[in-house]
Design a protein around this motif. Structure first.
Motif, mmCIF file in Angstrom:
data_model
loop_
_atom_site.group_PDB
_atom_site.id
_atom_site.type_symbol
_atom_site.label_atom_id
_atom_site.label_comp_id
_atom_site.label_asym_id
_atom_site.label_seq_id
_atom_site.Cartn_x
_atom_site.Cartn_y
_atom_site.Cartn_z
ATOM 1 N N GLY A 193 0.822 -1.198 0.000
ATOM 2 C CA GLY A 193 0.000 0.000 0.000
ATOM 3 C C GLY A 193 0.862 1.256 0.000
ATOM 4 N N ASP A 194 0.208 2.386 0.078
ATOM 5 C CA ASP A 194 0.927 3.661 0.087
ATOM 6 C C ASP A 194 1.541 3.904 1.454
ATOM 7 N N GLN A 195 2.801 4.280 1.457
ATOM 8 C CA GLN A 195 3.507 4.590 2.694
ATOM 9 C C GLN A 195 3.690 6.099 2.790
ATOM 10 N N ALA A 196 3.287 6.674 3.884
ATOM 11 C CA ALA A 196 3.441 8.111 4.091
ATOM 12 C C ALA A 196 4.848 8.405 4.597
ATOM 13 N N ILE A 197 5.470 9.390 3.976
ATOM 14 C CA ILE A 197 6.783 9.855 4.417
ATOM 15 C C ILE A 197 6.590 11.267 4.927
ATOM 16 N N SER A 198 6.912 11.491 6.184
ATOM 17 C CA SER A 198 6.769 12.802 6.791
ATOM 18 C C SER A 198 8.106 13.189 7.419
ATOM 19 N N VAL A 199 8.569 14.373 7.076
ATOM 20 C CA VAL A 199 9.844 14.875 7.592
ATOM 21 C C VAL A 199 9.567 16.228 8.241
ATOM 22 N N LYS A 200 9.943 16.343 9.494
ATOM 23 C CA LYS A 200 9.793 17.626 10.193
ATOM 24 C C LYS A 200 11.095 18.396 10.082
ATOM 25 N N GLY A 201 10.971 19.694 9.920
ATOM 26 C CA GLY A 201 12.159 20.513 9.812
ATOM 27 C C GLY A 201 11.949 21.864 10.460
ATOM 28 N N SER A 202 13.050 22.539 10.667
ATOM 29 C CA SER A 202 12.997 23.901 11.190
ATOM 30 C C SER A 202 14.233 24.649 10.711
ATOM 31 N N ALA A 203 14.068 25.938 10.565
ATOM 32 C CA ALA A 203 15.160 26.793 10.112
ATOM 33 C C ALA A 203 15.053 28.117 10.849
ATOM 34 N N LEU A 204 16.166 28.828 10.871
ATOM 35 C CA LEU A 204 16.213 30.132 11.510
ATOM 36 C C LEU A 204 16.145 31.229 10.465
ATOM 37 N N SER A 205 15.454 32.277 10.795
ATOM 38 C CA SER A 205 15.420 33.444 9.909
ATOM 39 C C SER A 205 16.766 34.154 9.970
ATOM 40 N N MET A 206 17.362 34.392 8.819
ATOM 41 C CA MET A 206 18.664 35.052 8.757
ATOM 42 C C MET A 206 18.596 36.435 8.145
#
Length: 120
Positions: free
Chosen positions: A105-118
C-alpha cells in the motif's frame, strides 16, 4: 526428473522476487533521501527570505515542480509570515510512496524541519 526442474523454477521465482524486493526497498530509501534533499532547499529559502513568505513558498513550489514533479507538500502554522533575525520557523514536509512490486500500500513519508530566519 520432474522434481528437479520444479525446484529450479521455484528457485528462479524466489530469486526474482528477492531482486525486485531489493529494488523496491532501494527506491523507497531514495525517496526518503529526496525528502531530506528538499528539506535542505526549504531551509535555505526560509533563511534567505526570513520565513515562509509568499516569495519563499513560490520558490519552493517551483523547485518542487521542476525537480520532484510536485510530489511534496509543505505545511506550517506560520506560513506567509516574515520573522526577525534568529526566530525559528517549524514546518512539515509530506509525501506518499507506492511500492511498485510489494503489495504494502501507500507509505506516508513525513519529515519535520525547522530553520532560523537570517534576514535582519
Amino acid at each position: 526428473m520432474l522434481e528437479g526442474s520444479t525446484m529450479e523454477i521455484g528457485k528462479m521465482y524466489i530469486f526474482l522476487f528477492m531482486i525486485f524486493s531489493f529494488f523496491a526497498l532501494a527506491d523507497f530509501f531514495i525517496s526518503i533521501n529526496h525528502a531530506n534533499e528538499f528539506k535542505t532547499y526549504i531551509n535555505y529559502e526560509i533563511e534567505s527570505n526570513g520565513g515562509l513568505t509568499s516569495k519563499a513558498l513560490e520558490h519552493i513550489e517551483n523547485y518542487n515542480d521542476e525537480h520532484y514533479d510536485g510530489k511534496f507538500t509543505i505545511t506550517s502554522p506560520v506560513a506567509n509570515e516574515k520573522f526577525p533575525y534568529g526566530e525559528q520557523i517549524d514546518y512539515s514536509l509530506k509525501t506518499t510512496y507506492k511500492f511498485f512490486f510489494i503489495p504494502l500500500g501507500d507509505q506516508a513519508i513525513s519529515v519535520k524541519g525547522s530553520a532560523l530566519s537570517m534576514v535582519r
